[in-house]
Design a protein around this motif. Structure first.
Motif, PDB file in Angstrom:
ATOM      1  N   ILE A   1      -3.659   6.195  -3.977  1.00  0.00           N
ATOM      2  CA  ILE A   1      -4.519   7.342  -3.668  1.00  0.00           C
ATOM      3  C   ILE A   1      -5.729   7.285  -4.593  1.00  0.00           C
ATOM      4  N   GLY A   2      -6.908   7.513  -4.029  1.00  0.00           N
ATOM      5  CA  GLY A   2      -8.157   7.440  -4.782  1.00  0.00           C
ATOM      6  C   GLY A   2      -8.869   6.104  -4.625  1.00  0.00           C
TER       7      GLY A   2
ATOM      8  N   ASP B   1     -12.114   6.501   1.950  1.00  0.00           N
ATOM      9  CA  ASP B   1     -11.309   6.856   0.791  1.00  0.00           C
ATOM     10  C   ASP B   1      -9.842   6.984   1.186  1.00  0.00           C
ATOM     11  N   VAL B   2      -8.951   6.533   0.308  1.00  0.00           N
ATOM     12  CA  VAL B   2      -7.519   6.718   0.513  1.00  0.00           C
ATOM     13  C   VAL B   2      -7.172   8.103  -0.016  1.00  0.00           C
TER      14      VAL B   2
ATOM     15  N   THR C   1     -10.430   2.882  -2.321  1.00  0.00           N
ATOM     16  CA  THR C   1     -11.214   2.798  -1.092  1.00  0.00           C
ATOM     17  C   THR C   1     -10.749   1.595  -0.290  1.00  0.00           C
ATOM     18  N   ILE C   2     -10.950   1.692   1.027  1.00  0.00           N
ATOM     19  CA  ILE C   2     -10.675   0.569   1.918  1.00  0.00           C
ATOM     20  C   ILE C   2     -11.959   0.257   2.670  1.00  0.00           C
ATOM     21  N   THR C   3     -12.367  -0.990   2.636  1.00  0.00           N
ATOM     22  CA  THR C   3     -13.482  -1.447   3.448  1.00  0.00           C
ATOM     23  C   THR C   3     -12.889  -2.064   4.706  1.00  0.00           C
ATOM     24  N   PHE C   4     -13.105  -1.384   5.841  1.00  0.00           N
ATOM     25  CA  PHE C   4     -12.661  -1.925   7.120  1.00  0.00           C
ATOM     26  C   PHE C   4     -13.768  -2.800   7.672  1.00  0.00           C
ATOM     27  N   ILE C   5     -13.385  -3.976   8.148  1.00  0.00           N
ATOM     28  CA  ILE C   5     -14.345  -4.952   8.657  1.00  0.00           C
ATOM     29  C   ILE C   5     -14.051  -5.203  10.127  1.00  0.00           C
TER      30      ILE C   5
ATOM     31  N   HIS D   1     -10.074  -2.260  -1.266  1.00  0.00           N
ATOM     32  CA  HIS D   1      -9.251  -3.191  -0.499  1.00  0.00           C
ATOM     33  C   HIS D   1      -9.974  -3.489   0.809  1.00  0.00           C
ATOM     34  N   ASN D   2      -9.982  -4.734   1.248  1.00  0.00           N
ATOM     35  CA  ASN D   2     -10.610  -5.129   2.507  1.00  0.00           C
ATOM     36  C   ASN D   2      -9.556  -5.321   3.583  1.00  0.00           C
ATOM     37  N   MET D   3      -9.830  -4.795   4.787  1.00  0.00           N
ATOM     38  CA  MET D   3      -8.921  -4.949   5.917  1.00  0.00           C
ATOM     39  C   MET D   3      -9.720  -5.102   7.193  1.00  0.00           C
TER      40      MET D   3
END
Length: 70
Positions: free
Chosen positions: A36-37, A54-55, A39-43, A3-5
């Protein structure tokens, strides 16, 4: 699933340095997809630099004010 945020620069730097352990977001349709499990890509909203995390856990609150008291 990834997920991108976006994150503002100060929060992004804290996330990148490992100083930020939690991310609070409204539990809208987009966030309901996070599991859970995943990933989040923070930008970084200013530089577009990215960091992937990782979540590990999810906490869902019925009211936004409740998570500030935990």
């Amino acid at each position: 699933m990834n997920h991108n945020m976006g994150l503002f620069p100060e929060n992004f730097e804290n996330e990148k340095k490992g100083k930020k352990q939690r991310e609070y977001r409204m539990y809208d349709d987009k966030r309901r997809k996070i599991k859970i499990g995943d990933t989040i890509t923070f930008i970084n909203t200013q530089t577009q630099e990215m960091v992937v995390v990782d979540v590990m856990d999810l906490h869902i609150y019925k009211k936004a004010t409740l998570f500030f008291n935990t």
